[in-house]
Design an enzyme around this catalytic site. Structure first.
Site, PDB file in Angstrom:
ATOM      1  N   CYS A 246       0.854  -1.184   0.000  1.00  0.00           N
ATOM      2  CA  CYS A 246       0.000   0.000   0.000  1.00  0.00           C
ATOM      3  C   CYS A 246       0.893   1.239   0.000  1.00  0.00           C
ATOM      4  CB  CYS A 246      -0.865  -0.036   1.267  1.00  0.00           C
ATOM      5  SG  CYS A 246      -1.868   1.413   1.586  1.00  0.00           S
ATOM      6  N   GLY A 247       0.408   2.325  -0.552  1.00  0.00           N
ATOM      7  CA  GLY A 247       1.163   3.571  -0.491  1.00  0.00           C
ATOM      8  C   GLY A 247       1.420   4.023   0.937  1.00  0.00           C
TER       9      GLY A 247
END
Length: 159
Positions: free
Chosen positions: A36-37
């Site tokens: 995930c970012g």
């Protein structure tokens, strides 16, 4: 009254953990993801854990693959990734659902206790819930809230 101690969860190693074992601790519950970012938040979470663990604080990480398939790995792969890349030493649990019909009971309760911007639903990975020593929810933090921004609230909860 329901509290954290009313729940159990499976550890990332596959052991059933009675969450009453965290009675008396200030706890940050986080749904996590490895791809995930926001994954770099693991570093900030580990720093919080390192800073406050000796005062009765812990973090419980719950991997979740419900958001854009950002946690595709097995429990072993997740544990290895967290340790290798971020030195995670706080308790991690087996993958769970945080929304929908298979939502883990802990997250059903957390969402009922503190609703977010879109109602009860978890919006994304790294939604955080701070619980006091009594096992009650103090606050809910958006996925984009950096872990260090929670320090003052943790300090207050630790007393």
């Amino acid at each position: 009254m329901t509290s954290l101690s009313d729940f159990s969860a499976t550890s990332i190693e596959g052991k059933d953990i009675d969450l009453s074992s965290y009675d008396g601790s200030v706890v940050l519950v986080v749904n996590t993801a490895s791809k995930c970012g926001l994954t770099p938040q693991y570093q900030g979470l580990q720093e919080l854990y390192d800073s406050y663990a000796d005062r009765g604080f812990t973090i419980l990480g719950f991997p979740c693959d419900q958001f854009a398939h950002q946690e595709p790995g097995t429990e072993d792969e997740i544990a290895d990734f967290c340790q290798r890349n971020y030195g995670v030493s706080f308790p991690m649990f087996a993958k769970i659902d945080v929304n929908g019909k298979d939502t883990h009971p802990l997250f059903e309760w957390l969402k009922d206790e503190k609703r977010g911007l879109i109602g009860g639903a978890i919006k994304w990975n790294f939604t955080k819930f701070l619980l006091g020593r009594d096992g009650q929810v103090i606050d809910r933090y958006a996925p984009t809230t950096e872990p260090e921004k929670i320090s003052d609230d943790i300090e207050k909860a630790l007393g």
